[in-house]
Design a protein around this motif. Structure first.
Motif, short mmCIF file in Angstrom:
data_model
loop_
_atom_site.label_atom_id
_atom_site.label_comp_id
_atom_site.label_asym_id
_atom_site.label_seq_id
_atom_site.Cartn_x
_atom_site.Cartn_y
_atom_site.Cartn_z
N ARG A 78 22.84 28.00 -62.83
CA ARG A 78 22.47 27.08 -61.77
C ARG A 78 23.31 25.81 -61.88
NH1 ARG A 78 15.95 26.70 -60.97
NH2 ARG A 78 16.67 24.74 -60.03
N GLU A 80 22.47 22.87 -61.43
CA GLU A 80 21.72 21.83 -62.11
C GLU A 80 21.91 21.93 -63.63
OE1 GLU A 80 19.02 23.28 -58.64
OE2 GLU A 80 20.45 24.13 -60.06
N THR A 112 15.83 19.37 -58.88
CA THR A 112 15.50 20.08 -57.63
C THR A 112 14.25 20.94 -57.78
OG1 THR A 112 16.88 21.99 -58.18
CG2 THR A 112 17.94 20.19 -56.98
N THR A 113 13.56 20.83 -58.90
CA THR A 113 12.41 21.69 -59.17
C THR A 113 11.12 20.99 -58.74
OG1 THR A 113 13.56 22.71 -61.04
CG2 THR A 113 11.17 23.00 -60.93
N PHE A 172 28.08 26.23 -54.98
CA PHE A 172 27.54 27.46 -55.57
C PHE A 172 27.70 28.70 -54.68
CE2 PHE A 172 23.81 24.88 -54.09
CZ PHE A 172 23.46 25.63 -52.96
N PRO A 176 25.64 32.71 -55.40
CA PRO A 176 24.38 32.47 -54.67
C PRO A 176 23.16 33.02 -55.39
CG PRO A 176 25.68 34.18 -53.58
CD PRO A 176 26.57 33.53 -54.61
N THR A 178 22.28 32.49 -58.27
CA THR A 178 21.69 31.48 -59.14
C THR A 178 20.67 30.61 -58.41
OG1 THR A 178 23.43 29.83 -58.70
CG2 THR A 178 23.79 31.38 -60.52
N THR A 179 20.56 30.74 -57.10
CA THR A 179 19.58 29.96 -56.35
C THR A 179 18.24 30.68 -56.24
OG1 THR A 179 20.18 30.84 -54.16
CG2 THR A 179 21.44 28.95 -54.99
N ASN A 182 14.59 28.90 -56.27
CA ASN A 182 14.64 27.45 -56.09
C ASN A 182 15.06 27.10 -54.67
OD1 ASN A 182 17.67 26.55 -56.09
ND2 ASN A 182 17.54 27.97 -57.81
N LYS A 184 17.53 25.69 -53.33
CA LYS A 184 18.91 25.85 -52.87
C LYS A 184 19.15 27.22 -52.23
CE LYS A 184 20.52 21.80 -53.68
NZ LYS A 184 19.26 21.09 -53.93
N SER A 185 18.21 28.13 -52.38
CA SER A 185 18.31 29.39 -51.66
C SER A 185 18.30 29.16 -50.15
CB SER A 185 17.15 30.32 -52.05
OG SER A 185 17.24 31.56 -51.40
N CYS A 188 21.84 28.65 -49.00
CA CYS A 188 22.54 29.93 -48.83
C CYS A 188 22.14 30.60 -47.52
CB CYS A 188 22.25 30.85 -50.01
SG CYS A 188 22.91 30.29 -51.59
#
Length: 211
Positions: A78, A80, A112-113, A172, A176, A178-179, A182, A184-185, A188
């Motif tokens: 990730r 992050e 971002t969590t 990223f 992708p 890795t999202t 979270n 950030k998906s 994508c």
């Protein structure tokens, strides 16, 4: 020492070297965003009368998106975590104590969590709060117009709404996966046609367990 909206921007050797790293490997977008994140987080911390280490919060802010850059991006982690790992290496080279390094690592890795960071140490929660305010406007009305304007005059947004999502994706798009799990998906899904993220329920139902 520069003071903006009642907040001092750290000018220690550590802070100045962290600035140089972001300037060298980041962009104007990330430079302005990262400094706003620090100021917004620090302002909220001051208003809430929370004690925090300004230098550690500032370094966390400067490194929090460095995992999006080519210099610090891994092939399989990730972004992050990449930023957190870069900060860990930087702080270790400056012989910062392990507890402080872990604090900065957690702040960056968790920024971002949703639902976790705000319950940890003040520096972790304030970085998360600063990011939330700058990116999504969380806590916008907790600051006065004068405070917001002072920050923006020093570090302009410059069409930040339109620029930040492509900047996230650029960081990223090569990983992708890795999202998964979270927010950030969602980025994508915006940029990849017919994007189908990994699904937790499928992971459970299609696990190798027989029962």
């Amino acid at each position: 020492m520069t003071n903006i909206a009642g907040i001092n921007i750290p000018d220690s050797r550590l802070a100045l070297e962290a600035q140089e790293i972001l300037k060298e490997h980041g962009s104007d977008l990330l430079w302005n965003h990262s400094n706003r994140v620090y100021l917004f987080g620090a302002i909220q911390g001051k208003k809430a009368k929370k004690s925090f280490d300004a230098e550690l919060l500032y370094v966390s802010a400067l490194f929090h998106d460095l995992g999006l850059t080519k210099k610090f991006s891994s092939v399989d982690k990730r972004f992050e975590v990449d930023g957190a790992n870069a900060a860990r290496q930087f702080l270790a080279l400056h012989h910062i104590d392990e507890q402080s390094i872990q604090l900065v690592w957690d702040a960056i890795a968790l920024h971002t969590t949703i639902g976790i960071a705000e319950h940890k140490e003040h520096e972790v929660g304030l970085l998360y709060a600063g990011v939330g305010l700058d990116v999504m406007g969380d806590g916008y009305d907790d600051l006065t117009a004068d405070e917001r304007n002072a920050v923006l005059n020093a570090f302009p947004r410059d069409q930040f709404k339109q620029k930040i999502l492509p900047a996230f994706f650029e960081g990223f798009k090569h990983k992708p996966e890795t999202t998964f799990g979270n927010i950030k998906s969602d980025v994508c899904a915006l940029f990849i046609p017919n994007y189908k993220p990994k699904n937790f329920c499928d992971c459970v139902l299609h696990s190798p367990w027989s029962e």
